[in-house]
Structures are given as structure tokens and as C-alpha cells.
Scaffold this active site. Structure first.
Site, short mmCIF file in Angstrom:
data_model
loop_
_atom_site.label_atom_id
_atom_site.label_comp_id
_atom_site.label_asym_id
_atom_site.label_seq_id
_atom_site.Cartn_x
_atom_site.Cartn_y
_atom_site.Cartn_z
CG ASP A 106 -16.12 -2.47 4.66
OD1 ASP A 106 -17.15 -1.83 4.38
OD2 ASP A 106 -15.21 -2.70 3.84
CB THR A 140 -19.89 9.15 -1.33
OG1 THR A 140 -20.13 8.89 0.04
CG2 THR A 140 -18.42 9.39 -1.57
CD GLU A 171 -23.36 5.62 -1.81
OE1 GLU A 171 -22.40 5.00 -1.29
OE2 GLU A 171 -24.13 5.10 -2.61
#
Length: 504
Positions: free
Chosen positions: A107, A349, A387
Site C-alpha cells: 500500500d 492469492t 492473483e
């Protein structure tokens, strides 16, 4: 002169896996402005024309849209973005992001929850997930308040439902065009169905086991009531599970042989903790189902790839996150079973990771974890997507994703073999690094291999991806019993050793 229509190999096109790229976290800013349109348009044109991507995934942040006050929605920045994606004929996977942006791995943007929600927390901090030390986490509202009308008379579940209805109404033209094909419903920190058990903002570092996050007054009261109902009013929430950066054997709860997690009290707590998470997900996805009923979309939920301590008997990091997964108990098939009620897609993921890349002291096994979770989805008859967890631009990372996307390759199925293929893969994320010539050249090869060496195919019927109108979720009766039944372990489907369509 009109461009020649592509031709497809009828056998290979059946192995086509649609490939998406995640847009930058702040593509629409915290101030609700679609910035850098020209740069994004140039990059997306290149991704579409040169690489042949099928579409993009984008976070639609609650903290931006409903920032001004309850039910004061402003979709303007996203409508501008979606109009560009429409011009470029890129399909959209929209994430209903009910979490804070900032504080998780990767992030670099900060978008908090709406100010009017945070204001409630100033006088009632128990609306946030809380660890045993009393530290609050403002990334996402505690599931303990899911059905508490603490926010201008509405509950969080109602708030999330209203938000999704508004999104459907405001983006009706894009739904009608078939542009929005996937709604990923945010269910926790980082948009994942989990507790915020390993927050970097509170000092966690890999491979710490994390901490349970159920010590707000609402979840604490729920646990006490559940324990009393079970005939054990003396049972308390764990006080022996250590701190964020402990190893399992440093804690009485997770230690080998006689850890609390193996005792009746520990099993009761872990069942309660994990079931609360599953029912939280079920409630919100049910709201999504009602909001998007009749739309030609898939609903999806993201499960976190907690691969560290996977080979430790305690699976401690998974347990603190809410996945009650042990050698004799499947913690992921109940998630898949819950999603099957809603015809949902399980999005997983860490597809790019190999065991050999992990440090031995983390007792990590991402390959077995991916194999287990994807298998659980397929066993429950739902689609699975995925992902990468961390940015990768190398052949090894791409080849591992290709292997997971088609675990048995493109060869004809053997007798009695279930032919496995992921529903789609999203690559994190569109950055300047991805567009560097060497990186982009390899990415183009990767997309081509994901497409089974076929050209981009906009006719989804050619590879069996027609999306019908979303049906109402199946009845909830016996759901908790069914979730328990799903914990019985069974072998994962077999995987080939390597992909048969490597990028290099």
C-alpha cells in the site's frame, strides 16, 4: 482496410484463461478525482493492443464514495474512469472496498473509512477489531457490529448493501453493456475474508504468527454467550496465544504436542472464531446477491494466502486470521461451500510463489496451500480465480502462475481425470515498472501463454465463460451444519510439476 478477424484453435481455446491487470490503488484519488487520465489511457491502450489483456480490476473505495455522509454517494470519479474503460473495450472487475487503503503490504496510498464512520469510533472504539492488548485496528469494522445499528440508525451490513445498490443504479449503463463482469465483495482488511491478524502498522513482521482480533466488547460478549450456551461459562478468550512476532512454540496456545489449540477449550474457541468469519462473509455476499440480482455478473470473495507456518502442526498464522485449518481439518472448503450458496467465485492469492523461494524458518508451503484451496473450490463446484501476492516480473513467477491456472496443462484429459482451469487471473499491478520494455516483453509472453497461445478472444462463449443473469442465493437453512461437514479433509487434485506452456 478492415483488420482480419482472428482464428482460433478449437482445442486450445478451451484452455484460455482470461487475464486482468489491477489498476493503481489511487487511480481515483481520496478527493474523488480521476487523475493522470492521459498516462493511464496510454498504458491501457498498450496493454490491450500489445499484450491482449481481457480487462482490469479496480478498488471502488467506500471511503471515497460515501465520504460526505450517510447515503451521500458520489460516483463521479469512477464514472469518468469507467467511461475510459468502455472506450478501450476493457472488461471491469469491481471491488467493493469497504476497508481502509494503507497499512498492508504494497500500500502506497491512504484512503481511510468514511469520516462519519470513524467519528462513531471516537466515542465507541469497540466498533474496530481489537487485539488482546486493547489495540484497535481502523482498517475495517469489527464483524461484531455487523448487525448493530450504530451508524445513523443503520448496521454495517445494511450500509454495505445500500452502497452496492447505489453502485448498481449509478453504473446501470455499464452493466447493461456487459462491461462490469465481476463484483468482488470486500469482507475484511485488504478486501479479504479474514481478521486483521498481521498488521504492519502494529509492528508485525513476516513470519510472525499474528494475533487473534476478537477482544472488542461485542465479540467478547458473543463468545461468552456461546461458551455459556455450550455449558462452559468459565471459558474466556485466549490469553496464551502470544504476540504478533512470536513463533508457534513460543506460545502455550500453539506449541507442539499439548498446545491449547488441541484442547476442548481451544477447539471450541477456534470453531467459534472461524464460524463468525464465515457467517460475516455469508451475510454480506447475500446483500451483494440482492443488490446485483439479475445482472450478468459473477460475485467473488478473496481469501488470503497465508503460507507461513503452513507446515507447522498448528498452522498458527492461518488460525489467527480465521482459517481453522489443521492437518486433520480443512479450513478452506467451508469458505468454498459458503460461496457456493451464492454461485460465487473464490479468489485466492500467492499464485506466483514457490516453496523454494521462502525462508526455511517460516515453515512456508505456498504451493501446497494454493493446491489445497483451489481444489477445495473445484470440489464444491464453484469457479476459482486468483492473483499474485507480490509484484513479480520474472519467468519463474509467471510460470508458477501458469501452472496454477492450468494444473494439468493443455494436454487431453486422461481417463477419469477432472480437467482443471482457473476462471481468471489478475496481475498486481499496473505500475511504471510493468511497462519497462524488458518487463513488458515478458508480460506479453505471459498473457499469450495464459490465453493458450491464442489471440485475445472477446467471444467468451468460445472458452465457456458465458455469464448469465445472477440468480438469488440458495436457502441458508442448515448452513452452519454444512460448514462443519465441509471441514472433513480430502486429498487435493494432482498438479503437474511444471507448466507445459512456460514463458521461457
Amino acid at each position: 482496410m478492415q483488420a482480419k478477424a482472428p482464428t482460433y484453435d478449437d482445442k486450445l481455446i478451451q484452455h484460455y484463461v482470461p487475464t486482468f491487470v489491477m489498476l493503481p490503488l489511487g487511480v481515483v484519488t481520496a478527493e474523488n478525482v480521476f487523475e493522470n487520465k492521459d498516462k493511464l489511457e496510454k498504458q491501457l491502450k498498450e496493454l490491450k493492443a500489445a499484450a491482449g489483456i481481457d480487462g482490469v480490476m479496480v478498488d471502488v473505495w467506500w471511503g471515497i464514495i460515501e465520504a460526505k455522509g450517510p447515503k451521500q454517494y458520489d460516483w463521479s470519479g469512477y464514472r469518468e474512469l469507467f467511461l475510459l474503460l468502455k472506450e478501450l473495450d476493457l472488461k471491469i472487475q469491481a471491488i467493493m472496498s469497504f476497508h481502509q487503503c494503507g497499512g498492508n503490504v504494497g500500500d502506497n496510498v491512504f484512503i481511510p473509512l468514511p469520516p462519519w464512520v470513524l467519528k462513531v469510533g471516537e466515542t465507541n472504539p469497540d466498533i474496530f477489531y481489537t487485539n488482546r492488548s486493547g489495540v484497535r485496528n481502523k482498517e475495517y469494522l469489527s464483524l461484531g457490529v455487523d448487525h448493530m445499528p450504530l451508524f445513523a440508525g443503520r448496521t454495517p451490513v445494511q450500509i454495505y448493501g445500500d452502497y452496492m445498490k447505489s453502485f448498481r443504479e449509478s453504473m446501470a449503463d455499464f452493466f447493461e453493456l456487459g462491461l462490469i463482469i465481476d463484483i468482488e465483495v470486500g469482507l475484511g482488511p485488504a478486501g479479504e475474508l479474514r481478521y486483521p491478524s498481521y498488521p504492519e502498522t502494529q509492528g508485525w513482521v513476516f513470519p510472525g504468527i499474528g494475533e487473534f482480533q476478537c477482544y472488542d466488547k461485542y465479540l467478547a460478549a458473543d463468545f461468552k454467550a456461546a461458551a455459556a450456551k455450550a455449558g462452559h461459562p468459565e471459558w474466556e478468550l485466549p490469553d496464551d496465544a502470544g504476540e504478533y512476532n512470536n513463533t508457534p512454540d513460543q506460545t502455550p496456545f500453539f506449541r507442539s504436542n499439548n498446545g491449547t489449540y488441541l484442547a476442548e477449550k481451544g477447539k471450541f474457541f477456534l470453531t467459534w472464531y472461524s464460524t463468525k468469519l464465515l457467517l460475516h462473509g455469508d451475510d454480506i455476499i447475500d446483500e451483494a446477491n440482492k443488490a446485483f440480482l439479475g445482472c450478468k455478473v459473477k460475485l467473488a470473495a478473496k481469501v488470503s494466502g497465508i503460507h507461513w507456518w503452513y507446515t507447522d502442526p498448528s498452522h498458527a498464522a492461518e488460525l489467527t486470521a480465521g482459517y481453522y485449518n489443521l492437518p486433520d481439518r480443512d479450513g478452506y472448503r467451508p469458505v468454498a461451500r459458503m460461496l457456493s450458496r451464492h454461485y460465487g467465485v473464490l479468489n485466492f492469492t500467492c499464485l506466483e510463489m514457490r516453496n523454494s523461494e521462502q525462508s526455511a524458518d517460516a515453515k512456508s508451503a505456498p504451493q501446497e496451500l494454493v493446491q489445497m484451496v483451489l481444489s477445495d473450490g473445484w470440489k464444491e463446484g464453484i469457479e476459482v480465480a486468483g492473483e499474485n501476492a507480490l509484484a513479480r516480473y520474472d519467468a519463474n513467477g509467471y510460470n508458477q502462475i501458469l501452472l496454477n491456472a492450468r494444473p494439468n496443462g493443455v494436454r487431453p484429459a486422461k481417463e477419469g481425470e477432472k480437467k482443471l482451469r482457473m476462471y481468471g487471473v489478475t496481475i498486481l499491478r499496473l505500475t511504471d515498472d510493468l511497462m519497462i520494455p524488458n518487463n513488458f516483453d515478458l508480460f506479453k509472453k505471459f498473457v499469450r501463454k495464459m490465453h493458450a497461445d491464442q489471440e485475445y478472444c472477446g467471444e467468451v462463449s468460445k472458452y465457456g465463460h458465458e455469464i448469465g443473469a445472477l440468480k438469488r442465493s440458495k436457502p441458508k437453512a442448515r448452513l452452519e451444519e454444512q460448514l462443519v461437514e465441509a471441514t472433513k479433509p480430502s486429498p487435493a487434485f494432482p498438479w503437474d510439476g511444471e507448466t507445459d506452456m512456460p514463458v521461457a
